[in-house]
Design an enzyme around this catalytic site. Structure first.
Site, PDB file in Angstrom:
ATOM      1  N   LYS A   1       0.830  -1.199   0.000  1.00 13.37           N
ATOM      2  CA  LYS A   1       0.000   0.000   0.000  1.00 13.37           C
ATOM      3  C   LYS A   1       0.870   1.257   0.000  1.00 13.37           C
ATOM      4  CE  LYS A   1      -3.825   1.839   2.874  1.00 13.37           C
ATOM      5  NZ  LYS A   1      -4.629   1.532   4.089  1.00 13.37           N
TER       6      LYS A   1
ATOM      7  N   SER B   1      -9.432   2.448   3.361  1.00 10.56           N
ATOM      8  CA  SER B   1      -8.468   3.133   2.524  1.00 10.56           C
ATOM      9  C   SER B   1      -7.614   2.208   1.655  1.00 10.56           C
ATOM     10  CB  SER B   1      -7.541   3.984   3.409  1.00 10.56           C
ATOM     11  OG  SER B   1      -6.792   3.165   4.292  1.00 10.56           O
TER      12      SER B   1
ATOM     13  N   SER C   1     -10.067   0.150   7.297  1.00  2.57           N
ATOM     14  CA  SER C   1      -9.388   0.263   6.003  1.00  2.57           C
ATOM     15  C   SER C   1      -8.944  -1.051   5.382  1.00  2.57           C
ATOM     16  CB  SER C   1      -8.181   1.199   6.125  1.00  2.57           C
ATOM     17  OG  SER C   1      -8.612   2.524   6.309  1.00  2.57           O
TER      18      SER C   1
END
Length: 302
Positions: free
Chosen positions: A76, A152, A176
């Site tokens: 990420k 997210s 997330s």
């Protein structure tokens, strides 16, 4: 896909087994993953930084013997540093922030044999449950391009759900990992605090509420990855108690009769879509049929 059509049918442990049995090479797996990113990413916008040459170099240098040796992997674009690459957090403010070191978790991923070949899109600073940063634009849901992939860790979820790879790094403070896993039909586990290290840059995130792990297509991949990276690092302010046995050994074991809380009410009083309520109620009924005790509970959150 012409390169390796069966690639999509394996989870990460399955791909690693192919490598171990010398039925496929890490280079061939990487080529299959890159082929899928190049074909799918223009529509999905899941991968925002491509590290293909770095991944090829890592394979050429020789990979460590680990549970995921040769398996392509994405991290990420938030919270994880890779030397010589940008971690922007989805923000223009850090669009040129190049790391001069690796995060501990990145080092552990490599020791597990994973081949990091890119970074995935995230909402700005991970603060939204939809992945639409101004810096990179929105990530689309592979099941329906008009829907959100969640956030997210939306880029990670879209990449895994679309078949780019079976397992990808993700992180979670207020949902997330869990939100994009739900949006994209994946398995997403948020580990307990301090189970996975966040250093050396920080000792904890959100006072311990944030955790690093992954989204995956199989439960066993998530368990095996947690086995590979869990444990404290020097300098951690505290650590989680060690597990009694490997998480992978827990997969498929009977949990006994569990007491499970459920709610169909939003914590902030907002209206909840009837489809969401029905899904929760269906899941509760399934758990009851499996012998578990279900209790409705809505804790008050100030």
């Amino acid at each position: 896909m012409p390169g390796m059509p069966e690639y999509d049918s394996y989870d990460a442990l399955g791909l690693a087994r192919l490598v171990k049995d010398r039925k496929v090479t890490p280079g061939e797996l990487l080529a299959a993953a890159i082929e899928r990113v190049e074909a799918l990413n223009p529509k999905l916008n899941a991968v925002v930084l491509k590290l293909y040459d770095r991944a090829k170099a890592a394979i050429a240098e020789g990979l460590p013997d680990g549970p995921f040796t040769g398996v392509p992997f994405l991290v990420k674009d938030l919270g994880i540093q890779l030397t010589g690459t940008v971690t922007s957090g989805g923000s223009n403010l850090f669009a040129d922030a190049t790391a001069d070191h690796d995060s501990e978790i990145a080092s552990r991923y490599r020791k597990a044999g994973l081949v990091i070949f890119g970074k995935t899109n995230t909402s700005e600073f991970g603060l939204s449950t939809s992945t639409e940063p101004r810096l990179f634009g929105p990530t689309r849901n592979p099941w329906n391009l008009g829907h959100s992939a969640g956030g997210s860790s939306g880029g990670a979820a879209a990449a895994v759900a679309s078949g780019m790879l079976p397992l990808a790094n993700a992180s979670d403070g207020g949902g997330s990992i869990r939100v994009p896993a739900s949006c994209c039909g994946l398995f997403g586990l948020k580990p307990t605090r301090a189970r996975v290290p966040m250093g050396p840059d920080v000792g904890e995130g959100w006072s311990g509420a944030a955790a690093v792990h992954a989204v995956s297509r199989s439960v066993r991949d998530s368990a095996a990855l947690l086995d590979a990276v869990a444990g404290p690092e020097t300098g951690d302010p505290y650590c989680a108690p060690p597990q009694e046995r490997p998480y992978l050994a827990e997969v498929g074991q009977s949990p006994g009769r569990l007491k499970i809380a459920m709610t169909t009410r939003a914590w902030n009083g907002s209206a909840v879509d009837p489809e969401c309520i029905a899904a929760v109620e269906d899941a509760a009924k399934l758990c009851e049929r499996l012998g578990h005790h279900i209790e409705e509970a809505s804790p008050a959150i100030p």
